[in-house]
Structures are given as C-alpha cells and as structure tokens.
Design a protein around this motif. Sequence first.
Motif, PDB file in Angstrom:
ATOM      1  N   MET A   1      41.465  37.861  32.546  1.00 54.17           N
ATOM      2  CA  MET A   1      42.188  36.630  31.887  1.00 54.17           C
ATOM      3  C   MET A   1      43.704  36.865  31.838  1.00 54.17           C
ATOM      4  O   MET A   1      44.557  35.952  32.017  1.00 54.17           O
ATOM      5  CB  MET A   1      41.745  36.844  30.600  1.00 54.17           C
ATOM      6  CG  MET A   1      40.266  36.463  30.278  1.00 54.17           C
ATOM      7  SD  MET A   1      39.703  34.670  30.524  1.00 54.17           S
ATOM      8  CE  MET A   1      40.487  34.114  29.058  1.00 54.17           C
ATOM      9  N   ARG A   2      44.274  38.140  31.728  1.00 53.81           N
ATOM     10  CA  ARG A   2      45.661  38.299  31.730  1.00 53.81           C
ATOM     11  C   ARG A   2      46.415  38.051  33.131  1.00 53.81           C
ATOM     12  O   ARG A   2      47.465  37.390  33.161  1.00 53.81           O
ATOM     13  CB  ARG A   2      45.888  39.641  31.299  1.00 53.81           C
ATOM     14  CG  ARG A   2      45.880  40.064  29.921  1.00 53.81           C
ATOM     15  CD  ARG A   2      45.986  41.486  29.374  1.00 53.81           C
ATOM     16  NE  ARG A   2      47.461  41.850  30.036  1.00 53.81           N
ATOM     17  CZ  ARG A   2      47.869  43.088  30.118  1.00 53.81           C
ATOM     18  NH1 ARG A   2      47.268  44.069  30.011  1.00 53.81           N
ATOM     19  NH2 ARG A   2      49.256  42.991  30.446  1.00 53.81           N
ATOM     20  N   GLU A   3      45.820  38.399  34.308  1.00 56.80           N
ATOM     21  CA  GLU A   3      46.434  38.405  35.496  1.00 56.80           C
ATOM     22  C   GLU A   3      45.169  37.573  36.559  1.00 56.80           C
ATOM     23  O   GLU A   3      44.839  38.396  37.070  1.00 56.80           O
ATOM     24  CB  GLU A   3      46.651  39.650  36.166  1.00 56.80           C
ATOM     25  CG  GLU A   3      47.832  40.250  34.909  1.00 56.80           C
ATOM     26  CD  GLU A   3      48.340  41.767  35.620  1.00 56.80           C
ATOM     27  OE1 GLU A   3      47.789  42.021  36.807  1.00 56.80           O
ATOM     28  OE2 GLU A   3      48.811  42.325  35.104  1.00 56.80           O
ATOM     29  N   PRO A   4      45.152  36.372  36.270  1.00 57.92           N
ATOM     30  CA  PRO A   4      44.219  35.773  37.226  1.00 57.92           C
ATOM     31  C   PRO A   4      44.754  35.635  38.489  1.00 57.92           C
ATOM     32  O   PRO A   4      43.646  35.375  39.486  1.00 57.92           O
ATOM     33  CB  PRO A   4      44.047  34.450  36.590  1.00 57.92           C
ATOM     34  CG  PRO A   4      45.358  34.051  35.758  1.00 57.92           C
ATOM     35  CD  PRO A   4      45.930  35.593  35.425  1.00 57.92           C
TER      36      PRO A   4
ATOM     37  N   PHE B   1      37.257  40.658  41.859  1.00 57.80           N
ATOM     38  CA  PHE B   1      36.058  40.704  40.822  1.00 57.80           C
ATOM     39  C   PHE B   1      35.417  39.100  41.268  1.00 57.80           C
ATOM     40  O   PHE B   1      34.276  39.104  41.222  1.00 57.80           O
ATOM     41  CB  PHE B   1      36.471  40.465  39.273  1.00 57.80           C
ATOM     42  CG  PHE B   1      36.426  41.778  38.697  1.00 57.80           C
ATOM     43  CD1 PHE B   1      35.103  42.502  38.330  1.00 57.80           C
ATOM     44  CD2 PHE B   1      37.701  42.497  38.536  1.00 57.80           C
ATOM     45  CE1 PHE B   1      35.205  43.890  37.911  1.00 57.80           C
ATOM     46  CE2 PHE B   1      37.732  43.621  37.855  1.00 57.80           C
ATOM     47  CZ  PHE B   1      36.584  44.490  37.619  1.00 57.80           C
ATOM     48  N   ARG B   2      36.268  38.166  41.660  1.00 55.76           N
ATOM     49  CA  ARG B   2      35.798  36.955  42.263  1.00 55.76           C
ATOM     50  C   ARG B   2      35.026  37.314  43.357  1.00 55.76           C
ATOM     51  O   ARG B   2      33.940  36.266  43.563  1.00 55.76           O
ATOM     52  CB  ARG B   2      36.896  35.910  42.275  1.00 55.76           C
ATOM     53  CG  ARG B   2      37.398  35.353  41.025  1.00 55.76           C
ATOM     54  CD  ARG B   2      38.525  34.211  41.350  1.00 55.76           C
ATOM     55  NE  ARG B   2      39.872  34.493  41.955  1.00 55.76           N
ATOM     56  CZ  ARG B   2      40.603  35.019  41.095  1.00 55.76           C
ATOM     57  NH1 ARG B   2      40.585  34.768  39.818  1.00 55.76           N
ATOM     58  NH2 ARG B   2      41.866  35.313  41.956  1.00 55.76           N
TER      59      ARG B   2
ATOM     60  N   ASN C   1      35.120  42.331  33.254  1.00 55.99           N
ATOM     61  CA  ASN C   1      35.953  41.408  33.832  1.00 55.99           C
ATOM     62  C   ASN C   1      34.649  40.543  34.697  1.00 55.99           C
ATOM     63  O   ASN C   1      35.027  39.469  35.142  1.00 55.99           O
ATOM     64  CB  ASN C   1      36.470  42.407  34.958  1.00 55.99           C
ATOM     65  CG  ASN C   1      37.927  42.939  34.128  1.00 55.99           C
ATOM     66  OD1 ASN C   1      38.864  41.959  33.771  1.00 55.99           O
ATOM     67  ND2 ASN C   1      37.791  44.179  33.660  1.00 55.99           N
ATOM     68  N   LEU C   2      33.429  41.151  35.259  1.00 53.13           N
ATOM     69  CA  LEU C   2      32.755  40.499  36.060  1.00 53.13           C
ATOM     70  C   LEU C   2      31.941  39.291  35.064  1.00 53.13           C
ATOM     71  O   LEU C   2      31.727  38.291  35.649  1.00 53.13           O
ATOM     72  CB  LEU C   2      31.374  41.351  36.378  1.00 53.13           C
ATOM     73  CG  LEU C   2      30.351  40.911  37.462  1.00 53.13           C
ATOM     74  CD1 LEU C   2      30.979  39.960  38.859  1.00 53.13           C
ATOM     75  CD2 LEU C   2      29.371  41.742  37.847  1.00 53.13           C
ATOM     76  N   ALA C   3      31.843  39.565  33.827  1.00 57.76           N
ATOM     77  CA  ALA C   3      31.089  38.692  32.973  1.00 57.76           C
ATOM     78  C   ALA C   3      32.139  37.467  32.833  1.00 57.76           C
ATOM     79  O   ALA C   3      31.719  36.289  32.776  1.00 57.76           O
ATOM     80  CB  ALA C   3      30.677  39.261  31.679  1.00 57.76           C
TER      81      ALA C   3
ATOM     82  N   LEU D   1      33.915  31.939  33.961  1.00 59.56           N
ATOM     83  CA  LEU D   1      34.956  31.010  34.301  1.00 59.56           C
ATOM     84  C   LEU D   1      34.656  30.136  35.475  1.00 59.56           C
ATOM     85  O   LEU D   1      35.316  28.958  35.610  1.00 59.56           O
ATOM     86  CB  LEU D   1      36.171  31.849  34.623  1.00 59.56           C
ATOM     87  CG  LEU D   1      37.061  32.368  33.659  1.00 59.56           C
ATOM     88  CD1 LEU D   1      38.211  33.518  34.120  1.00 59.56           C
ATOM     89  CD2 LEU D   1      37.476  31.582  32.457  1.00 59.56           C
ATOM     90  N   SER D   2      33.579  30.612  36.053  1.00 53.40           N
ATOM     91  CA  SER D   2      33.088  29.744  37.353  1.00 53.40           C
ATOM     92  C   SER D   2      32.191  28.460  36.506  1.00 53.40           C
ATOM     93  O   SER D   2      31.656  27.854  37.518  1.00 53.40           O
ATOM     94  CB  SER D   2      32.300  30.469  38.245  1.00 53.40           C
ATOM     95  OG  SER D   2      30.870  30.935  37.609  1.00 53.40           O
TER      96      SER D   2
END
Length: 733
Positions: free
Chosen positions: A511-514, A522-523, A558-560, A565-566
């Motif tokens: 969230m902080r550094e997309p 992670f994406r 981070n995976l969640a 976000l997708s």
Amino acid sequence: MTSLPTTTTTHVPTVPRPDGLPMRPGAAAPAPGINFRQIISMLLRHLWLALTVFFVIQIVTWGVFAACYKWKKTYAAVGSMTLSEKSDLYTSWKTQMPDQATIDNMMALQSSRITAEQILDLVLKQTDAKSWMWMELHKDDKNGPLQTLTENISAGQLKKTPAMTVRVTDRNPKAAAEMCNEIMKFYSQWTKDASTLKVTGTRKLMEAQRDSKKSDLNNSQRRLADMRNSEDFEALERNRGEAIQRADYYSNLSMNKGIEVEAAKRNLDLVQDAHGDPSKPPSAELLSSLDNSTVLADLIRQRQSLIQRQGQLEEICGPNHPDLKAINVAIDEMDQNIRARRLELAQTVRAGWVTDAQAKYREAKAQLESADASLRQAREDKRKLELKWADFTAETKKRDSLETEIQQLQTAIQAADTQISRGLTEVEVLFNAAPPRPEDIAFPRWEIFLAGGLVLGLALSIGLVLLIELANSSIRTPRDISDQVRMPLLGFVPIVNSGNTSHSEIARLVMREPMSMLAESFRQIRTNLLFSAPADQLHSIAVTSAASDEGKTTVATNLAITIALSGRRVLLVDANFRRPALSEVFALTGAAGLSNVLTTQATLAEAAQPTDVPNLAVLTTGPTPPNPAELLGSATMRQLLDAADAEYDVVLFDAPPALLVSDALALATMVDGVITIARASQTSRGMLARLRDQLARVNAHVIGAVLNATRATRGGYFREAQQQYEDYNRLPA
C-alpha cells in the motif's frame, strides 16, 4: 503490468485429487549436480574472496620464485653418451632389428649405473679430483661432496635409441659442465675396463671347466675299455635279446599253465561233487552204460538162457512144475546178482573218475610250477644282462656328453680370445663430446612458476568458494527450491531494508510503495497463484513456513492486499493462536475472532472486520483457546470455510509454522491449498524438505513456495531483475 522473467513459476508434475484439485508434488528426485552456470554464479557471489585468494597465491608463488632465484639458482650441464661400435650388443643391433624392450632395458641399466653412488664415489676418488672447481665449491658441504653429487645428477635414455643423456646441476655453470665431462669420461673407461675384466675372468673360468671335463672324459674312456676287456658286449647284446625272448616265452607259458590249473581245479570240484560221495546212488545213465561190460554181459546172457528155459518148461510142463519153480528162483537170484554187480561196477567207475580228475589237477599244478621256475630263471638272467648293458650304455652317453661340452667350451674360449685380441667388449659406452657450459638457468624456471601459480590460484580460489557454498545448506536462490527441494516456485520477494520501518508498515508495504519492486513481486506471485488452478477450485489458502521469523505474516498480508486490489473479495484470517499479529498490522480492536466463530460464540459476519484496503476483511484470532489444533480440524472449521466461500472470493490463512506446532497441519487438511514460505539464507533445504514431506503425509495440496528476503548480490537472481525494473520505471528527464 511488468512481468519479470526471473519469477517464472517452476511446476512439478502433480496427480489430480478426487475433488479435482492438483495433488501434492511427487516424491523428491535426487538433486542434480552442480553445473558450470552455478559455479560461475557462486564465484560472482564470492568474487572478492576468490580474487583475494587468487592474488595471494600469485604473490606467494612469485615470492618463492624470487627466493629460489636468489638462493637456489642452478645451471644444468647436459652431455650425451652412446654404445661403442666395439660393443657386442651394438654390433648385433646393427645386423638385426632389435625389439624396443631390449633397447629400453639396456639403456635403463646404463642410466642407473652411471648415477649409482658407487660409480660417483670412484669418480671423486680420482687423483686429480681435488683440482676440480666442483670439488672446491662443495668440499665443505654438510652432507659431503658425494651426497651432493648424487642429488644433482640424473641420466636417461635419449629418444628410444642406444644413447643416453647425463645431466649435472650446480649453481656454478662451469663447475656443472666440468663435473659432467669428468663423469662421462670415467664411466666410458670404466665400462671398457669392466667388460675386459669380465671377459678375461670368464675365459679363465671356462678353461678350468674344460680341463675338469677332460679329466672326467679320460676316466670315462678307461672305464669303457675295462668293460670291453671283461665282457664281449656284442655277444652280450645277442644274449640279452635271447634272454628277453625266453622271459617272454616263459611268461606266456606260465599264464597258459595257470589257466589249465584253474580248469583242472574246476573239473575236479565238479567230479568230486557228483561222484566223490559213495553213499550217493549212481545215475540211471551210468547204470545202463555198464550193461556192456564183460561181467554183466555174461550174467545178462545167463539170465536170458534161464528165461528161455523158463518159457519152454512152462509151455511143456505147466506153471506148477517143480523145475519151473527152480528156474524162477534161479532167475530171481540172477537179477539180484546183476544188480549187485552193476552197483559194484558203478562205484568202481565213479572212484576211477575222481582219481583221474585228481591226477590231472596234480599234473597241471606241477607243469605250472615248472613254468614259473623257468620264468624266474629267465627273468634273473635278463636282469643281469640288462644291468651290464645299462652300465655300458650310460658310460657311453657320459663320454659323448663330455666330448660335446669340451668342444663347446673350446669354441667359447676361442671367441673370448678373438674378442680380447680385437679390443671388443660386451658393453662400452662412449660420450659424444664434452658438454658445453650452460647459459640458461635450470631452476627456477619462470614459466613453470607462472603456470603453477595460475593453476594453484584458480584451484584454491574455486575450491574455497565451492567449499563455502556446499557447506551452507540454506536456501539462497529460487533455483534451490525448484532443483534441490523439488517444489513449485510461485515467486520471490526482495529483502526490505527496515531501518525505522515498523513491522506493521512492512506488512502493508504494498500500500505504501505500490510502484516498488517489492509490490511488483507480490503482484507477480498473485498472478502465478491465481493461474495455478481454476478460480472455482482455489478459494481457501493457508500460508505457513518451516520455522518462525521467515516472513509468512508479511507475505500473507501483502499477498491479501494485492489480491484485494485486483477487485477480488478477500478474507485474511489470523490462524496463529500462538503469536497473533494481524490485529496489530491492521490496528483492529474487536474482541471476537476465529476462536469465537469455531466455538459458535459468534458468526463469521459478526467477527470479520473491514479494513482500509478495499475488498479486504480480516478475521483475527480472538481469545486463545486451549486446543487450537482440534478447533482448526473440526467440523465447525469446515462450516466456516463454506460460509467464507459464499461471501468471499479468496480466503487466506496466516498459519503458524508447520514444523513447530501441529495447528498448521490440521488446517492444511481443510483448505484447498498451502503456500510455504522460505527465507533466503535462513531456511535450510532440509527444513523445507521436511515441511514438504509433512504436508504430503497429511495429503495436503502444496500450491508452491515463495522465497522471501532475496538479496540483490553479485551473481544473484534478483540483482539484474531489480536493475531492469528500476530502469524501466524511471521517469524520463
């Protein structure tokens, strides 16, 4: 979205489960050997260490070279020697083609002789040796001049020919050439003198043998003359032949008589068995055959006359006439007399048969004894004659053998005389020319030290790096997971330089550094995860690790967030009752949690809490229960999963370490798949393999592994990808 080539998932073939989901990976195959690419990667990771070791070896090598050049520098004088043309062996080699083994053996013998300590001692004991420069330089050596010379001389065959080279090394080039020359001159003369002495000594030995054999020959001839004077050997040979014939005749005769004796004995036994016992009645055939005898024939005629008279009286006077009765009485008496006489004659005949058989047996035995006596005498005569003939023949052969040996010795003596008169030797070695004064340094040779330093430096540097790498059993690269542990790889996460960043901020770093490399990692994991199975078969996922502090909570959070976000609805469940962390990460304060839902104290809708991340809800642990493993494997857990599947697209469980507590294994049997987390340079290959096997034993479906905290080191998997990503996302100036 940017796709990184280094995060491509490595899949291992799986077997379908009854519910349609992929089964756990197959049993681990043996790890492949180290290939060239891996060695290069290891060297790049430890480049400074390898370079340091390599250059240290070079410095040491050239330091040793400098020390040897200053204190151990030597020159080598080399001379050559060949077999003399006066040598018997050399002459035979010129007349016929020798085999290479003969040449090699001869030159090896000469090479060992010229370097022998006994020969070198004779060289140094020559009268003019004290004036040599070499002796002046080495007279005060610790081990003595002889030992020094023995250590600094060598010899060997020259190119498989009847020639050899002699090599003497010394710190003074002139002394080396001088000593090499003196050794070759001495050895050349020594081989000639030694060969001449050998031939002369051999000749004397052969003369002594010839004289001894001549004496033996004279004695043999005298014995033969005495034998001829005492015996006519021509007549002896004839008598010997006749004796052999007589012995053969009586041998055959004795054998035949023996057969006759056996036949007579068998006949006697048969006769005695049939007629030897008088109490046995004679046979009817014998009795009937006796009727033709004179006595019985008269009695039988008399009986016939009485029978005729009986018939006449009976016809004339009738059956009751007194004369007829008297004739009947006379006939009966005559019958009795005939029977008695017949038995008497039968006994006489039978006794005669027995007596005749006994006489024939005795006669056969007597003839056999006579034949045996004649055979013994013939054999004795034959033995005596053969002894005389054998003595004569042996003495004749001895005389002939002595004459042959004397002739051979005489021929060898004449050959030795010829060899001595012509100056020929068995082996004589000549040196071709005096060795020149050496100009080049024999030791140390810079090219040898250069090659040796390079090879030793490379070997030690590469060996040290390999030793360090092989001694480290931790997982350091994504390839270790796919090749060594044989697990599917979902991706890797770069290490985060925490600094003053809190754990909660690291867990929500996406969230902080997309636009960071970490968020992109992670994406990429999300993409690999969602495409690893159909969407309707992968609702619930547990995230676990082999041990604690490997980053599973960070990865799960981070995976969640990335999945949420997708656009997918995500429920993140904190199933780690031992060390709950999600309430701190998302700053949640609700009292109800997973334990309340599993004990039916609350519903999923009541316990799940929304977060500031769209589409993401969190279910904390709630109060710590006394039996976490039983709750996670209970029927209410299955009911919770069914309710979550209806409400959310993906349910992620932050599970405890599977090798430390059994909670994770109980949960793994309930969910659709398991993601294992390994921390680079911390998790060992053995621990991850144990985790894989534990999950396989409970029939859990392992989706894949994530390598956490990957470092951007030289030769590493992540450095190049990170640089490419930063270059690609850098805004144009």
